[in-house]
Scaffold this active site. Structure first.
Site, PDB file in Angstrom:
ATOM      1  N   GLU A   1      21.184  53.266  44.538  1.00  0.00           N
ATOM      2  CA  GLU A   1      19.844  52.716  44.288  1.00  0.00           C
ATOM      3  C   GLU A   1      18.693  53.644  44.697  1.00  0.00           C
ATOM      4  O   GLU A   1      17.755  53.214  45.369  1.00  0.00           O
ATOM      5  CB  GLU A   1      19.715  51.354  44.980  1.00  0.00           C
ATOM      6  CG  GLU A   1      20.749  50.355  44.491  1.00  0.00           C
ATOM      7  CD  GLU A   1      20.699  49.023  45.221  1.00  0.00           C
ATOM      8  OE1 GLU A   1      19.783  48.801  46.026  1.00  0.00           O
ATOM      9  OE2 GLU A   1      21.599  48.201  44.982  1.00  0.00           O
TER      10      GLU A   1
ATOM     11  N   ASP B   1      28.065  40.546  38.058  1.00  0.00           N
ATOM     12  CA  ASP B   1      27.941  39.085  38.169  1.00  0.00           C
ATOM     13  C   ASP B   1      26.872  38.654  37.173  1.00  0.00           C
ATOM     14  O   ASP B   1      26.003  39.443  36.806  1.00  0.00           O
ATOM     15  CB  ASP B   1      27.657  38.603  39.607  1.00  0.00           C
ATOM     16  CG  ASP B   1      26.511  39.308  40.297  1.00  0.00           C
ATOM     17  OD1 ASP B   1      25.660  39.926  39.619  1.00  0.00           O
ATOM     18  OD2 ASP B   1      26.433  39.239  41.544  1.00  0.00           O
TER      19      ASP B   1
ATOM     20  N   ASN C   1      25.196  55.162  41.860  1.00  0.00           N
ATOM     21  CA  ASN C   1      25.284  53.726  41.553  1.00  0.00           C
ATOM     22  C   ASN C   1      23.901  53.088  41.597  1.00  0.00           C
ATOM     23  O   ASN C   1      23.121  53.343  42.522  1.00  0.00           O
ATOM     24  CB  ASN C   1      26.191  53.073  42.617  1.00  0.00           C
ATOM     25  CG  ASN C   1      26.552  51.645  42.310  1.00  0.00           C
ATOM     26  OD1 ASN C   1      26.996  51.342  41.204  1.00  0.00           O
ATOM     27  ND2 ASN C   1      26.380  50.760  43.284  1.00  0.00           N
TER      28      ASN C   1
ATOM     29  N   GLU D   1      29.291  46.141  40.017  1.00  0.00           N
ATOM     30  CA  GLU D   1      28.938  44.957  40.813  1.00  0.00           C
ATOM     31  C   GLU D   1      28.676  43.774  39.884  1.00  0.00           C
ATOM     32  O   GLU D   1      27.727  43.005  40.086  1.00  0.00           O
ATOM     33  CB  GLU D   1      27.706  45.241  41.682  1.00  0.00           C
ATOM     34  CG  GLU D   1      27.888  46.424  42.607  1.00  0.00           C
ATOM     35  CD  GLU D   1      26.708  46.678  43.538  1.00  0.00           C
ATOM     36  OE1 GLU D   1      25.845  45.790  43.682  1.00  0.00           O
ATOM     37  OE2 GLU D   1      26.647  47.772  44.119  1.00  0.00           O
TER      38      GLU D   1
ATOM     39  N   HIS E   1      24.152  43.395  37.669  1.00  0.00           N
ATOM     40  CA  HIS E   1      23.783  42.057  38.138  1.00  0.00           C
ATOM     41  C   HIS E   1      22.926  41.455  37.019  1.00  0.00           C
ATOM     42  O   HIS E   1      21.759  41.799  36.866  1.00  0.00           O
ATOM     43  CB  HIS E   1      22.996  42.144  39.444  1.00  0.00           C
ATOM     44  CG  HIS E   1      23.802  42.698  40.582  1.00  0.00           C
ATOM     45  ND1 HIS E   1      24.900  42.051  41.094  1.00  0.00           N
ATOM     46  CD2 HIS E   1      23.685  43.847  41.293  1.00  0.00           C
ATOM     47  CE1 HIS E   1      25.416  42.756  42.079  1.00  0.00           C
ATOM     48  NE2 HIS E   1      24.705  43.864  42.223  1.00  0.00           N
TER      49      HIS E   1
HETATM   50  O1  G3I Z   1      27.057  39.904  59.354  1.00  0.00           O
HETATM   51  C1  G3I Z   1      25.757  39.405  59.725  1.00  0.00           C
HETATM   52  C2  G3I Z   1      25.876  38.218  60.629  1.00  0.00           C
HETATM   53  O2  G3I Z   1      26.462  38.636  61.844  1.00  0.00           O
HETATM   54  C3  G3I Z   1      24.484  37.646  60.863  1.00  0.00           C
HETATM   55  O3  G3I Z   1      24.587  36.487  61.634  1.00  0.00           O
HETATM   56  C4  G3I Z   1      23.810  37.312  59.548  1.00  0.00           C
HETATM   57  C5  G3I Z   1      22.389  36.828  59.747  1.00  0.00           C
HETATM   58  O4  G3I Z   1      21.581  37.084  58.620  1.00  0.00           O
HETATM   59  O5  G3I Z   1      23.764  38.484  58.765  1.00  0.00           O
HETATM   60  C6  G3I Z   1      25.049  39.018  58.456  1.00  0.00           C
HETATM   61  O6  G3I Z   1      24.875  40.141  57.679  1.00  0.00           O
HETATM   62  C7  G3I Z   1      24.543  39.923  56.321  1.00  0.00           C
HETATM   63  C8  G3I Z   1      25.564  40.605  55.454  1.00  0.00           C
HETATM   64  O7  G3I Z   1      25.206  40.498  54.090  1.00  0.00           O
HETATM   65  C9  G3I Z   1      26.953  40.045  55.628  1.00  0.00           C
HETATM   66  O8  G3I Z   1      26.982  38.717  55.216  1.00  0.00           O
HETATM   67  C10 G3I Z   1      23.160  40.489  56.075  1.00  0.00           C
HETATM   68  O9  G3I Z   1      22.188  39.728  56.764  1.00  0.00           O
HETATM   69  C11 G3I Z   1      22.858  40.449  54.602  1.00  0.00           C
HETATM   70  O10 G3I Z   1      21.663  41.161  54.364  1.00  0.00           O
HETATM   71  C12 G3I Z   1      23.962  41.117  53.821  1.00  0.00           C
HETATM   72  O11 G3I Z   1      23.682  40.988  52.449  1.00  0.00           O
HETATM   73  C13 G3I Z   1      24.351  41.921  51.613  1.00  0.00           C
HETATM   74  C14 G3I Z   1      23.318  42.766  50.877  1.00  0.00           C
HETATM   75  O12 G3I Z   1      23.988  43.638  49.980  1.00  0.00           O
HETATM   76  C15 G3I Z   1      22.489  43.606  51.819  1.00  0.00           C
HETATM   77  O13 G3I Z   1      21.456  44.221  51.155  1.00  0.00           O
HETATM   78  C16 G3I Z   1      25.188  41.152  50.627  1.00  0.00           C
HETATM   79  O14 G3I Z   1      26.245  40.488  51.317  1.00  0.00           O
HETATM   80  C17 G3I Z   1      25.787  42.091  49.583  1.00  0.00           C
HETATM   81  O15 G3I Z   1      26.394  41.346  48.549  1.00  0.00           O
HETATM   82  C18 G3I Z   1      24.695  42.948  48.972  1.00  0.00           C
HETATM   83  O16 G3I Z   1      25.297  43.846  48.091  1.00  0.00           O
HETATM   84  C19 G3I Z   1      24.402  44.701  47.376  1.00  0.00           C
HETATM   85  C20 G3I Z   1      25.090  46.009  47.188  1.00  0.00           C
HETATM   86  O17 G3I Z   1      25.495  46.537  48.424  1.00  0.00           O
HETATM   87  C21 G3I Z   1      24.208  47.000  46.428  1.00  0.00           C
HETATM   88  N1  G3I Z   1      23.736  46.444  45.195  1.00  0.00           N
HETATM   89  C22 G3I Z   1      23.094  45.138  45.288  1.00  0.00           C
HETATM   90  C23 G3I Z   1      24.011  44.147  45.997  1.00  0.00           C
HETATM   91  C24 G3I Z   1      23.391  42.761  46.037  1.00  0.00           C
HETATM   92  O18 G3I Z   1      22.239  42.753  46.815  1.00  0.00           O
END
Ligand code: G3I
Length: 452
Positions: A160, A267, A202, A265, A238
């Site tokens: 990105e 969906d 990517n 990715e 997406h």
């Molecule tokens: O693990 C912590 C947890 O300990 C905490 O309590 C909680 C509180 O918010 O956060 C948890 O971490 C989260 C993590 O996902 C695991 O669930 C983060 O806050 C959250 O920001 C994170 O989101 C991820 C996101 O990327 C981050 O930008 C999504 O799961 C994930 O699907 C998403 O994936 C991205 C790709 O990497 C790149 N392309 C876009 C895609 C969708 O946004």
């Protein structure tokens, strides 16, 4: 490099592409059609993957679906910078390692996601700039890619880095402010650390020909011209409730630069068109020989980052959705196998003939040593078309070995292609595409097109 069990089939398919395509096409539509996403994708040498997390590995119902359906895993979060280097110079690979071990034990390959990204950086990196950040970033690439050396099919080296909107330029970020060459520096470091991994760029909102994807296209073309090591482009995909009509064309233009394309990715927002969009994405990938795999960004709707949009292939209970069936059917309909070691050459594009008889056709070729994939665009004239037949002259020494989205009569010399049941109707001025794979050199002359 470790070649997992399921991967061996893919490699075999790829190595003897022409023969295997002919064999696998012949069983399609019979009782032998594959019944899982991974097995079906493997018939054309592709993988079908899912994003997951180490904490899911102990969820037996969840993992039974993962193990049944998929041939590739990617860490949704476990291999990102904040997860692998939470303190500068102190690396934690535990969760990523668990995913890799599970994949290897179950014959799956692994996509690495992601070495450098403006988001999900550890706090200490967010606080760096200039030379200190550049040095830390390249060290991160080197350390992580070295740790996983030999175990990663493809790395999202940089994620990105391009801006949304019409500029086609780079996104502002702390990494970008270290100098425009940060991306190529990352790719060079990744290649040095793991020469066996395919190295991908990517991004999202690149699911058609637009300013952002064109900016990335220009970067990849420049990298290829200057010898910067890049092997693949990831289209995150997406998607909302429609699909850009240039989706396949966009895949094809990257492939024609000599890189693989992966849908990384996928969906799709739930709506009336969810299943058909999933299927169209699948068909588009299958139609381009260098589109080598598809990954969905999560297993069940309840696992998705897109809360409330139900964008995945399985419902919250793990049941297959209509979108699942649409993807499986599209996979089983086949397409050209991924070539083993293609030397991609620029597309040979026939000029569009004048529209006579209500339609025209033009061919785009993706060639390699000893074979080719032809993508044929059929365009309606000023009136809607209801049924079409395209005539192609296949040169001496060449033969058509498989066809998708059409049915061919003959395999060499004068070959005609009749529309499939679902793509015979083209609105006025609209178009549809079909494709075929062949041995030898591809057709040179502009094809004919007749309606009715
Ligand atoms: O693990 C912590 C947890 O300990 C905490 O309590 C909680 C509180 O918010 O956060 C948890 O971490 C989260 C993590 O996902 C695991 O669930 C983060 O806050 C959250 O920001 C994170 O989101 C991820 C996101 O990327 C981050 O930008 C999504 O799961 C994930 O699907 C998403 O994936 C991205 C790709 O990497 C790149 N392309 C876009 C895609 C969708 O946004």
């Amino acid at each position: 490099m470790h070649i997992p069990r399921k991967g061996r089939f893919a490699l075999l398919s790829a190595t003897v592409a022409g023969a295997v395509v002919a064999a696998s096409i012949s069983v399609i539509g019979t009782a032998e059609a594959a019944t899982t996403l991974g097995a079906s994708a493997a018939q054309t040498g592709r993988y079908f993957g899912v994003a997951t997390s180490a904490f899911r590995l102990t969820d037996a119902p969840y993992m039974s679906i993962v193990n049944r359906e998929f041939t590739s895993l990617v860490a949704e979060n476990d291999m990102k910078w904040d997860a692998t280097e939470p303190q500068q110079g102190r690396f934690t690979f535990t969760n990523g390692d668990r995913l890799v071990s599970h994949a290897q034990a179950n014959g799956m390959t692994v996509r690495g996601h992601t070495l450098l990204w403006h988001a999900q950086q550890p706090g200490w990196a967010q606080g760096l700039s200039g030379t200190a950040l550049r040095t830390a970033a390249i060290n991160h690439v080197t350390q992580v890619a070295t740790h996983y050396r030999g175990k990663i099919h493809s790395w999202d080296v940089v994620n990105e880095a391009f801006a949304d909107g019409g500029s086609g330029g780079r996104r502002d970020s702390n990494l970008q402010r270290t100098g425009n060459d940060w991306i190529e520096a990352a790719f060079r470091a990744a290649r040095a650390a793991d020469p066996g991994a395919k190295l991908c760029y990517n991004d999202y909102n690149t699911d058609g020909i637009n300013a952002k994807s064109t900016g990335i296209y220009a970067m990849v073309r420049d990298f290829k011209a200057r010898g910067v090591p890049i092997d693949c482009v990831g289209l995150q995909s997406h998607l909302g409730t429609s699909l850009d009509p240039t989706y396949q064309q966009n895949i094809q233009r990257f492939a024609s630069l000599g890189v693989d394309v992966q849908i990384t990715e996928l969906d799709v927002q739930q709506g009336s068109d969810q299943a058909s969009i999933f299927a169209a994405v699948t068909r588009a990938c299958l139609a381009v020989a260098r589109c080598t795999g598809i990954t969905v960004w999560g297993l069940r709707d309840s696992d998705s980052w897109r809360t409330g949009q139900n964008p995945l292939l399985f419902d919250a209970s793990g049941n297959r959705k209509p979108a699942y069936t649409a993807v499986l059917d599209a996979l089983n309909a086949g397409g050209p196998a991924t070539p083993g070691s293609p030397s991609s050459s620029p597309p040979v594009t026939g000029s569009s003939p004048p529209v006579t008889g209500g339609c025209s056709a033009r061919v785009t070729l993706d060639t390699w040593n000893g074979g080719y994939v032809a993508t044929v665009r059929v365009t309606a004239g000023p009136a809607a078309v209801n049924g079409w037949t395209v005539g192609v002259t296949v040169p001496a020494g060449s033969a058509v070995t498989s066809t998708w989205n059409a049915a061919n009569t003959g395999t060499s010399g004068a070959v005609s292609f009749r529309n499939a049941g679902y793509n015979g109707q083209i609105p006025a001025g609209g178009y549809t595409e079909f494709g075929f794979q062949g041995t030898g050199a591809g057709p040179a002359a502009t094809p004919t097109c007749a309606v009715g």
